[in-house]
Write an enzyme that holds these catalytic residues in place. Structure first.
Site, PDB file in Angstrom:
ATOM      1  N   LYS A 710       0.807  -1.147   0.180  1.00 34.08           N
ATOM      2  CA  LYS A 710      -0.044   0.182  -0.084  1.00 34.08           C
ATOM      3  C   LYS A 710       0.928   1.215  -0.001  1.00 34.08           C
ATOM      4  O   LYS A 710       2.109   1.155   0.230  1.00 34.08           O
ATOM      5  CB  LYS A 710      -0.750   0.014   1.279  1.00 34.08           C
ATOM      6  CG  LYS A 710      -2.037  -1.164   0.964  1.00 34.08           C
ATOM      7  CD  LYS A 710      -3.197  -0.718   2.046  1.00 34.08           C
ATOM      8  CE  LYS A 710      -2.959  -1.148   3.430  1.00 34.08           C
ATOM      9  NZ  LYS A 710      -4.176  -2.055   4.227  1.00 34.08           N
ATOM     10  N   GLY A 713       4.071   6.921   1.384  1.00 33.40           N
ATOM     11  CA  GLY A 713       4.876   8.288   1.594  1.00 33.40           C
ATOM     12  C   GLY A 713       4.016   9.304   2.062  1.00 33.40           C
ATOM     13  O   GLY A 713       4.426  10.062   2.821  1.00 33.40           O
ATOM     14  N   GLU A 714       2.814   9.310   1.814  1.00 34.66           N
ATOM     15  CA  GLU A 714       1.955  10.240   2.565  1.00 34.66           C
ATOM     16  C   GLU A 714       1.456   9.905   3.996  1.00 34.66           C
ATOM     17  O   GLU A 714       1.186  10.708   4.741  1.00 34.66           O
ATOM     18  CB  GLU A 714       0.562  10.395   1.889  1.00 34.66           C
ATOM     19  CG  GLU A 714       0.990  11.142   0.284  1.00 34.66           C
ATOM     20  CD  GLU A 714      -0.020  11.213  -0.761  1.00 34.66           C
ATOM     21  OE1 GLU A 714      -0.213  12.207  -1.253  1.00 34.66           O
ATOM     22  OE2 GLU A 714      -0.742  10.236  -0.807  1.00 34.66           O
TER      23      GLU A 714
END
Ligand SMILES: Cc1cc2nc3c(=O)[nH]c(=O)nc-3n(C[C@H](O)[C@H](O)[C@H](O)COP(=O)(O)OP(=O)(O)OC[C@H]3O[C@@H](n4cnc5c(N)ncnc54)[C@H](O)[C@@H]3O)c2cc1C
Ligand code: SF4
Lengths: 752, 315
Positions: A710, A713-714
């Site tokens: 999944k 980074g955010e």
């Protein structure tokens, strides 16, 4: 290949290379300065002229006169373009002739506006925001162009603009793509709730602050345009340029092989590629443009400010009964709403829910996506409000969150379960590792010399987005696998993880894999946005590699389904052959692509985490220093723990920025962002960053893709700022609802 | 950037003479402030006189027991000098709290004194600014002025002087030494060196046309605890919100403030009141302050700093 049912056991699960840490394969190129950025393709664009964009000095109104004569006479100047002589271009609503490419991510799918990436420049005297392009000066050297830019004389008629979100917010309307969600009966449940809070938080406009400025080189060969530019999603860039210029997208080649950071700022094109292309065509020679740092703040985009009202009601047992989240935001008419209530749909259980977003028109520069648009600022409010209610209930903030966990989409009910959700495990693991039990729940009680010490927590959630993605692979006679895809690497590690996927699939060592990215002549890919890149691009590559394996097995005379690839060999039925021998000197190529079915509709898909922060607040000056931080993440398969950890560290750093300092200050009289450089727009520096630790929980999400990964980074930024703010409250007793938590605001509310 | 000519002067007096003769001249030292402003076209000199090679890069003892710091001594070297660290620690600390290591390696003593304000409207050529374009107005007055001055302001300008080094020099009673185009030299007490904005905010110091700073003289050391506390919005690489340079000892204190005015702010009469506590000091030191809703917090903040420093020095 359509991914529309849960992934079974596959080659990736063997975990020979995937799941292990590898340093960035592009690292040596980066640190030795050999990785070329958009502005550095000097030998590909010989004899380039330099362009400088002149930005509007007003924020709303019209150009009444423009005198370019002095600029035109300045030494070295070859072209001055203004709205009077700029070629006609096409705005939003005009797809390039021949159409746009297939765009298939969930959010943008179906009814998306044609030509939505178009950015025409210099099309009339109207000024719609500060630093919008009003002239473009091209000269033999950069210095000459910059000097001549100063000599363009412009007179404006200023009109009154709308720059103040708080003053305009009540004119806001429900955005088409963000309908209200209204479940149960919020009003009566909130009114009847024994414990409740009704609080309003504000978050300011923020700047992406990536290192590399927007930059482009344009070169025409006949009617074929090549653009070296800095863009996160190649096919969006192609569509935008082709659409704006009104040329077939096959005539536009976009190259963004290396990108010095994006954070969303390079999901769209701005003045540089369009003006470079127009001038290069007119001059018959390449043209280079880079934005200056001050231009980035007002000419391009930013994360828009929000006003958020949180109404949470709970029973005395600590179960949420009513969840209300109202969001007000502003933008230019074509800009989207900042979707700050999005995470509130899914994060906690509760039968009565009312989420509303209102977008009002503002005449500020374009608001757009910045790292975790929606969640990053939504959680700044929600996760502080949760602490406020926990305090009211006399509950531990972690226990309160755990009490309100849900394993299904609380709006849709049990028929839409989460694909995986390990929020509780993240909170519990983090509490244990961080020493949560030592926290004094009463604020302002812990001192270390002149410092007040506090600890805070916040949950993290980030929707898992997926997007169609393709790749081309080729195994050559020397045993080297070459991967080509439009996927980009914005400093995130795409080169590295795609090499890992390729190596895993073909049974090769990492040094036998070459990855080529960011070129529109490669198969269309997910690109870097919404944290969908790693999972989606890896999945596309997975199918390409599967096709290549089949082709190789067939060529070897093996049955493709039971062929094994390991140690540079293919084997089946007790026989084994060197890959190099099988493919021969011509090699074998294959392509593949992932498209996503309705699994994201049937299952709620998101990555989860828990953030912990310990802060020290100077009891004299109210300066905040973060002392240590921990993030625990459950985000599916972690393809490369080292690059994933780096993503989280970056997110945590940005979260500190959002909590404590980042603020694009709007001058409400003139309508522009005042602090438009990195000396005055503060992001954290090294001295602000403490010991940081990241823990990834073991998790595979078989509904997300054959990779079972999944987005990470955010997730790294989501909730971080709230953990810091909650820690500041624990340290001082000050609850600041107006981000960022600067020392003046804390000092005013500090008990001592 | 406007095209310019460039020349290296051979002696300080020649540098001053050339600068006075060539219209639109500027000295260039480390260039860390001047070049930024030139790229932004806020400064548009036609001629640059490079003063890096005039032998002004030494720190020497004076007959009076103090130190003479050459105008070209880099901030890094000055902060690291053994004598400065031992006898004038407040100066070392102030320097090290400023800018970044890279900038301090280039920045000079003279250039640091003459760095220009960080008022954000000074940096935006499309907006009125009396300092940048005399008579155009002051955009900061009704705008974003959280970090601007609260003392010694005028209705023409509320900018601060951003130097940390100068605040320490003020508490040490330094003097600025110069040479003029006619070859004469003079010493200007640091208290008089920077001007308050008044009606002419574009005139920032007492320097005459072409006058070159040759050095800064520190008087003999005064002992006591040397403190520099710089309050800022992030841990490093930020200009002061408020700073305090202090030399404190039981019964006495010297206190100078940064971030409050267009010059280092020191009121000797207030120092006489240290026995009465920080509130008394602040009342006198900050008398006549004019604040805006955004920057009013600077006064209580400066008072808290004062109390903390007096406590540290057991005054
Ligand atoms: C990002 C950033 C952050 C910073 N942070 C801080 C900070 O926190 N604290 C702080 O105090 N400073 C800070 N600074 C400012 C820095 O200290 C100054 O830029 C530096 O000291 C200027 O010195 P220079 O030698 O480079 O001057 P230059 O840029 O060369 O010159 C500055 C001015 O002085 C004039 N000049 C130079 N030498 C002489 C001389 N001998 N006689 C007469 N005129 C002369 C020049 O003509 C010019 O007008 C920062 C700067 C930057 C860019
Ligand atoms: S405060 Fe001074 S520097 Fe700032 S805008 Fe006003 S006049 Fe210019």
């Amino acid at each position: 290949m359509k991914f529309d049912s849960a992934a079974g056991q596959n080659v990736i699960d063997q975990g020979r290379i995937v799941g292990k840490s590898y340093p960035r394969v592009d690292g040596p190129l980066k640190v030795s300065g050999l990785a070329p950025y958009a502005h550095e393709y000097h030998s590909d664009a010989p004899n380039a002229a330099y362009g400088v964009i002149v930005g509007a000095g007003i924020s709303k109104g019209r150009i009444t006169a423009i005198d370019t004569s002095e600029a035109e006479r300045a030494p070295g100047v070859v072209l001055v373009m203004t709205h009077r002589n700029a070629p006609k271009q096409f705005g939003i609503g005009h797809a390039p002739p021949g159409g746009t490419g297939p765009q298939q991510d969930e959010k943008d799918g179906g009814g998306e506006k044609p030509g939505r990436h178009n950015k025409p420049q210099l099309q009339g005297p109207e000024v719609r925001h500060f630093d919008q392009s009003v002239a473009f000066v091209v000269a033999e050297t950069f210095e000459q162009a910059r000097d001549a830019a100063r000599l363009v004389r412009i007179t404006y008629a200023v009109e009154k603009g709308r720059f103040d979100l708080a003053a305009e917010k009540d004119k806001g309307e429900m955005p088409e793509d963000t309908p209200d969600s209204n479940v149960g009966n919020f009003d009566s449940a909130f009114a009847a709730a024994p414990a409740k809070i009704d609080v309003t938080y504000t978050t300011p406009d923020q700047a992406h602050s990536m290192m590399e400025p927007h930059a482009s080189i344009a070169r025409w060969d006949g009617d074929q345009l090549t653009l070296w530019t800095s863009h996160q999603i190649i096919h969006w860039g192609v569509d935008g340029v082709a659409g704006t210029l009104g040329i077939h997208k096959d005539k536009v080649r976009v190259i963004s092989a290396y990108i010095g950071g994006g954070f969303g700022s390079k999901l769209m094109i701005y003045g540089d590629p369009i003006l470079a292309a127009l001038a290069a065509r007119q001059l018959g020679r390449p043209v280079k443009v880079a934005l200056t740092r001050p231009q980035i703040y007002n000419h391009t985009s930013h994360r828009p400010a929000t006003i958020q009202r949180l109404r949470l009601g709970a029973g005395i047992d600590g179960k949420l009964l009513a969840i209300g989240h109202d969001v007000w935001c502003g933008n230019l008419p074509e800009g989207e709403a900042e979707n700050a209530a999005d995470q509130t749909k899914l994060l906690y259980a509760g039968a009565n829910r009312l989420l509303r977003t209102r977008k009002t028109e503002l005449d500020l520069p374009l608001g757009a996506s910045m790292r975790a648009p929606g969640e990053a600022v939504g959680l700044l409010a929600l996760e502080c409000a949760m602490d406020e209610l926990a305090e009211k209930l006399g509950l531990d903030p972690i226990e309160f969150r755990i009490l309100n966990d849900t394993q299904f989409d609380p709006e849709k009910g049990p028929e839409r379960p989460f694909s995986t959700r390990h929020l509780v495990e993240c909170l519990r693991t983090g509490a244990d590792k961080f020493g949560w039990s030592k926290r004094n729940p009463k604020p302002g009680m812990v001192r270390d010399g002149r410092w007040l010490i506090g600890i805070g927590v916040a949950s993290a959630i980030r929707n898992n987005l997926v997007m169609a993605s393709g790749a081309r692979v080729r195994l050559s006679g020397d045993g080297v696998l070459t991967i080509q895809t439009q996927m980009t690497d914005i400093g995130t590690g795409s080169y590295t993880i795609l090499a890992q996927i390729g190596a895993e699939m073909l049974g090769l060592p990492m040094d036998k894999v070459r990855v080529e990215l960011g070129d529109s002549s490669f198969p269309q890919s997910a690109g870097s946005g919404g944290s969908w890149g790693a999972n989606s691009a890896s999945a596309g590559l997975y199918y390409a590699c599967e096709n290549l394996r089949n082709a190789i097995a067939q060529r070897a005379g093996f049955n493709s389904t039971d062929s094994q690839f390991a140690d540079g060999k293919v084997s089946a039925g007790g026989r084994s052959r060197n890959l190099a021998d099988v493919v021969g000197k011509d090699g074998i190529s294959a392509e593949g692509k992932v498209e996503f079915g309705d699994l994201t509709k049937r299952f709620a898909q998101a990555a989860f985490g828990a953030h912990f922060a310990e802060v020290a607040v100077d009891s004299v000056t109210a300066e905040v220093r973060v002392r240590r931080m921990l993030s625990v993440c459950a985000a599916g398969r972690i393809i490369n723990p080292q690059t994933a950890r780096s993503q989280c560290l970056g997110g945590m750093t940005m979260g500190i920025g959002a909590a404590l300092m980042e603020d694009q200050v709007v001058d409400k009289r003139f309508g522009y962002f005042v602090n438009h450089d990195l000396a005055e727009y503060h992001v954290p520096v090294h001295a602000d960053i403490p010991d940081m630790e990241v823990i990834f929980l073991d998790e595979l999400d078989d509904k997300s893709s054959p990779i079972k990964a999944k987005g990470v980074g955010e997730l790294g930024i989501c909730g971080v700022g709230a953990a810091v703010a909650n820690a500041v409250h624990n340290a001082t007793g000050a609850r600041i609802r107006d981000y960022p938590l600067t020392l003046d605001k804390i000092m005013a509310k500090m008990a001592v | 950037m406007k095209p310019f000519t460039y020349q290296r002067a051979a002696t300080p007096a020649e540098a001053a003479r050339v600068a006075a003769e060539m219209p639109g001249s500027r000295f260039i030292a480390g260039g860390t402030n001047l070049l930024d402003l030139m790229k932004l076209q806020i400064e548009t000199p036609g001629h640059l006189v490079d003063v890096n090679h005039l032998g002004l890069d030494r720190i020497e003892p004076t007959a009076e027991g103090g130190l003479r710091i050459g105008a070209m001594v880099r901030n890094t070297d000055l902060a690291a000098d053994k004598r400065v660290r031992r006898d004038y620690a407040v100066l070392s600390r102030a320097l090290l709290s400023g800018a970044s290591a890279q900038l301090r390696n280039k920045a000079t003593t003279g250039g640091n004194l003459l760095q220009r304000t960080r008022c954000p409207y000074f940096y935006e050529p499309s907006k009125p600014c009396n300092k940048r374009v005399p008579g155009s107005g002051c955009a900061a007055l009704g705008g974003f002025n959280r970090n601007l001055a609260v003392l010694g302001t005028s209705d023409k300008c509320i900018a601060t002087h951003p130097s940390d080094m100068a605040v320490a020099m003020r508490v040490l009673d330094a003097t600025v030494e110069t040479v003029s185009p006619d070859g004469t030299t003079r010493s200007i007490p640091i208290a008089d060196f920077h001007r308050l904005p008044g009606d002419t905010p574009h005139i920032e110091t007492q320097l005459g046309r072409g006058e070159l700073i040759t050095g800064v003289m520190l008087p003999a050391p005064i002992g006591g605890l040397h403190v520099y506390r710089k309050v800022r919005d992030r841990a490093s690489y930020a200009f002061a919100v408020v700073s305090i340079a202090a030399v404190v000892a039981p019964g006495r204190a010297r206190l100078a403030y940064g971030g409050l005015a267009h010059k280092p702010w020191r009121v000797e009469a207030a120092e006489a009141l240290v026995a009465d506590g920080a509130a008394a000091v602040a009342k006198t030191a900050f008398a006549g302050a004019r604040t805006t809703p955004e920057n009013a917090f600077k006064l209580p903040l400066a008072q808290r700093l004062t109390a903390s420093v007096l406590a540290d020095g057991k005054v």
